[in-house]
Design a protein around this motif. Structure first.
Motif, PDB file in Angstrom:
ATOM      1  N   LEU A 256      11.111   5.756 -34.862  1.00 56.27           N
ATOM      2  CA  LEU A 256       9.743   5.544 -34.410  1.00 56.27           C
ATOM      3  C   LEU A 256       8.927   4.732 -35.403  1.00 56.27           C
ATOM      4  N   LEU A 257       9.159   4.931 -36.705  1.00 57.86           N
ATOM      5  CA  LEU A 257       8.380   4.234 -37.720  1.00 57.86           C
ATOM      6  C   LEU A 257       8.861   2.797 -37.909  1.00 57.86           C
ATOM      7  N   ALA A 258      10.166   2.606 -37.947  1.00 60.98           N
ATOM      8  CA  ALA A 258      10.717   1.259 -38.118  1.00 60.98           C
ATOM      9  C   ALA A 258      10.753   0.471 -36.811  1.00 60.98           C
ATOM     10  N   ARG A 259      10.537   1.180 -35.692  1.00 62.76           N
ATOM     11  CA  ARG A 259      10.614   0.562 -34.363  1.00 62.76           C
ATOM     12  C   ARG A 259      11.946  -0.152 -34.180  1.00 62.76           C
ATOM     13  N   ASP A 260      12.996   0.635 -34.343  1.00 64.93           N
ATOM     14  CA  ASP A 260      14.337   0.054 -34.292  1.00 64.93           C
ATOM     15  C   ASP A 260      15.305   1.065 -33.697  1.00 64.93           C
ATOM     16  N   VAL A 261      16.273   0.575 -32.949  1.00 62.16           N
ATOM     17  CA  VAL A 261      17.335   1.425 -32.416  1.00 62.16           C
ATOM     18  C   VAL A 261      18.239   1.881 -33.550  1.00 62.16           C
ATOM     19  N   VAL A 262      18.664   3.128 -33.491  1.00 65.14           N
ATOM     20  CA  VAL A 262      19.567   3.682 -34.500  1.00 65.14           C
ATOM     21  C   VAL A 262      20.827   4.171 -33.796  1.00 65.14           C
ATOM     22  N   ILE A 263      21.972   3.762 -34.299  1.00 65.43           N
ATOM     23  CA  ILE A 263      23.253   4.201 -33.773  1.00 65.43           C
ATOM     24  C   ILE A 263      23.996   4.964 -34.866  1.00 65.43           C
ATOM     25  N   TRP A 264      24.228   6.252 -34.633  1.00 65.70           N
ATOM     26  CA  TRP A 264      25.031   7.046 -35.556  1.00 65.70           C
ATOM     27  C   TRP A 264      26.478   7.023 -35.068  1.00 65.70           C
ATOM     28  N   SER A 265      27.450   6.893 -35.966  1.00 63.68           N
ATOM     29  CA  SER A 265      28.851   6.948 -35.559  1.00 63.68           C
ATOM     30  C   SER A 265      29.721   7.418 -36.720  1.00 63.68           C
ATOM     31  N   ARG A 266      30.864   7.982 -36.372  1.00 62.13           N
ATOM     32  CA  ARG A 266      31.815   8.379 -37.420  1.00 62.13           C
ATOM     33  C   ARG A 266      32.331   7.158 -38.162  1.00 62.13           C
ATOM     34  N   TYR A 267      32.570   6.086 -37.419  1.00 61.92           N
ATOM     35  CA  TYR A 267      33.090   4.858 -38.037  1.00 61.92           C
ATOM     36  C   TYR A 267      32.157   4.391 -39.150  1.00 61.92           C
TER      37      TYR A 267
ATOM     38  N   LEU B 120      29.052  13.709 -40.049  1.00 66.17           N
ATOM     39  CA  LEU B 120      29.625  12.856 -39.013  1.00 66.17           C
ATOM     40  C   LEU B 120      31.005  12.323 -39.395  1.00 66.17           C
ATOM     41  N   SER B 121      31.215  12.080 -40.670  1.00 65.01           N
ATOM     42  CA  SER B 121      32.511  11.565 -41.126  1.00 65.01           C
ATOM     43  C   SER B 121      33.651  12.535 -40.856  1.00 65.01           C
ATOM     44  N   GLU B 122      33.337  13.798 -40.568  1.00 65.46           N
ATOM     45  CA  GLU B 122      34.350  14.823 -40.341  1.00 65.46           C
ATOM     46  C   GLU B 122      34.702  14.998 -38.862  1.00 65.46           C
ATOM     47  N   ALA B 123      34.107  14.232 -37.972  1.00 64.96           N
ATOM     48  CA  ALA B 123      34.383  14.358 -36.539  1.00 64.96           C
ATOM     49  C   ALA B 123      35.867  14.170 -36.261  1.00 64.96           C
ATOM     50  N   VAL B 124      36.382  14.860 -35.248  1.00 57.34           N
ATOM     51  CA  VAL B 124      37.820  14.817 -34.962  1.00 57.34           C
ATOM     52  C   VAL B 124      38.216  13.562 -34.179  1.00 57.34           C
ATOM     53  N   SER B 125      37.259  12.865 -33.612  1.00 56.28           N
ATOM     54  CA  SER B 125      37.481  11.530 -33.058  1.00 56.28           C
ATOM     55  C   SER B 125      36.200  10.746 -33.295  1.00 56.28           C
ATOM     56  N   ASP B 126      36.257   9.441 -33.062  1.00 56.01           N
ATOM     57  CA  ASP B 126      35.035   8.670 -33.279  1.00 56.01           C
ATOM     58  C   ASP B 126      33.967   9.136 -32.296  1.00 56.01           C
ATOM     59  N   VAL B 127      32.731   9.161 -32.750  1.00 58.87           N
ATOM     60  CA  VAL B 127      31.610   9.601 -31.931  1.00 58.87           C
ATOM     61  C   VAL B 127      30.460   8.636 -32.182  1.00 58.87           C
ATOM     62  N   LEU B 128      29.687   8.351 -31.147  1.00 58.53           N
ATOM     63  CA  LEU B 128      28.561   7.431 -31.254  1.00 58.53           C
ATOM     64  C   LEU B 128      27.339   8.070 -30.600  1.00 58.53           C
ATOM     65  N   ILE B 129      26.231   8.097 -31.333  1.00 58.11           N
ATOM     66  CA  ILE B 129      25.007   8.753 -30.880  1.00 58.11           C
ATOM     67  C   ILE B 129      23.839   7.783 -30.999  1.00 58.11           C
TER      68      ILE B 129
END
Length: 341
Positions: free
Chosen positions: A155-166, A141-150
């Motif tokens: 499911l186990l931690a019962r928590d939202v996960v946000i992946w991003s280049r930042y 993800l750190s290699e993305a050509v612009s910032d990206v957010l996914i």
């Protein structure tokens, strides 16, 4: 494939349709593109994005500081920001249209079991994961050509996960491969197995589709833009995957059991949560700096996995109708994007 629209009246957007006023053009905006989930209906999203690239003559990653996505929108966001061999993104949106057209071979590969969707997930997760690994390779993800957010959901931690280049550039634990982010955001319950990731520090983690947290990731993208660029005003373009043009004819009394709700709940999550976020951002940002492209599915099936030739043709027809309906709005959006410094 013939993509000519069928005869019939073009219906306006769900709300009264008029072109939003241009924001002041002398500002340096933080430009954000947000892409909803919706499975195979992402073909419409890809067609609209391709139109923006055609009208500006630029890659999406050149036009937007941040590309956010959930589920099929997350897959698109990653494809549009994955690095190519010469420092440019690996693909244009038009190329990804072809991937949707072949989704029955690379994404929605059916299991042979007759109990799919009841006792087992409907599609081969292993085949889909293998495809993602081949498509994205070992790119991080750190290699993305612009910032990206996914978006995804642990499911186990019962928590939202946000992946991003930042975050990937400041935290090694967040620097996951592109294919892993894609697999985690598209692991729709009953369609695919959860995305299992073995983490030496945190133990096994299981992720499911981002639709469970934020099918319309626009609010997540807005919050992220304030964090990474607090001094620049956001200009946010949000693209949906369509709302069914056919009313729900099933009996809507209070006697539904688990079987009935299992058929309906994913559609409720997709449409309901997306509209709430849309309302929030119209109230917070205002229409000049927040544009939502979302229309009717006049011909296409609302199912997220209908990869039949008939439905693919219908998706193309709906996409062409959207481009015609939103023609002036797309011109307005492109005018703002073309002034990026």
């Amino acid at each position: 494939m013939n993509h000519s629209p069928k005869s019939g009246n073009l219906r306006p957007n769900l709300r009264q349709f008029d072109v939003a006023p241009l924001p002041p053009l002398d500002e340096d905006y933080f430009c954000v593109l947000s892409l909803d989930g919706g499975g195979i209906r992402g073909l419409i999203t890809a067609r609209v994005i391709a139109e923006i690239e055609d009208r500006t003559g630029k890659f999406i990653s050149e036009l937007f500081d941040l590309v956010a996505g959930t589920s099929t929108g997350g897959l698109l966001a990653l494809a549009l920001t994955a690095p190519g061999s010469i420092g440019e993104p690996a693909a244009r949106a038009a190329q990804f249209v072809e991937i949707f057209e072949n989704a029955d071979k690379n994404i929605f590969v059916r299991r042979s079991s007759t109990s799919f969707g009841i006792m087992h997930e409907r599609y081969h997760s292993e085949s889909y994961e293998r495809y993602l690994r081949e498509y994205f390779g070992a790119t991080l993800l750190s290699e993305a050509v612009s910032d990206v957010l996914i978006t995804s959901y642990d499911l186990l931690a019962r928590d939202v996960v946000i992946w991003s280049r930042y975050d990937a550039r400041v935290n090694d634990a967040a620097n996951v491969p592109f294919w892993m982010a894609a697999r985690s955001t598209t692991a729709a319950p009953t369609y695919f197995d959860p995305a299992r990731i073995v983490d030496g520090n945190e133990g096994d983690r299981s992720f499911i589709d981002g639709v469970m947290a934020a099918n319309n990731p626009s609010m997540c993208a807005y919050a992220h833009s304030i964090k990474v660029s607090p001094t620049r005003k956001p200009f946010l373009v949000s693209i949906g995957t369509g709302i069914s043009d056919h009313p729900n004819k099933r009996k809507t009394d209070l006697n539904w059991g688990a079987a009935h709700w299992a058929k309906e709940i994913l559609h409720v999550l997709i449409e309901g949560s997306s509209e709430v976020v849309d309302w929030q951002l119209r109230e917070i940002i205002g229409r000049s700096r927040y544009r939502r492209i979302q229309g009717h599915l006049e011909y296409a099936n609302e199912a997220i996995d209908d990869t039949t030739n008939r439905n693919l043709e219908a998706l193309h027809v709906d996409a062409e109708n959207w481009v015609r309906i939103y023609d002036r709005e797309l011109d307005s959006i492109c005018e703002v994007l073309s002034l990026r410094r």
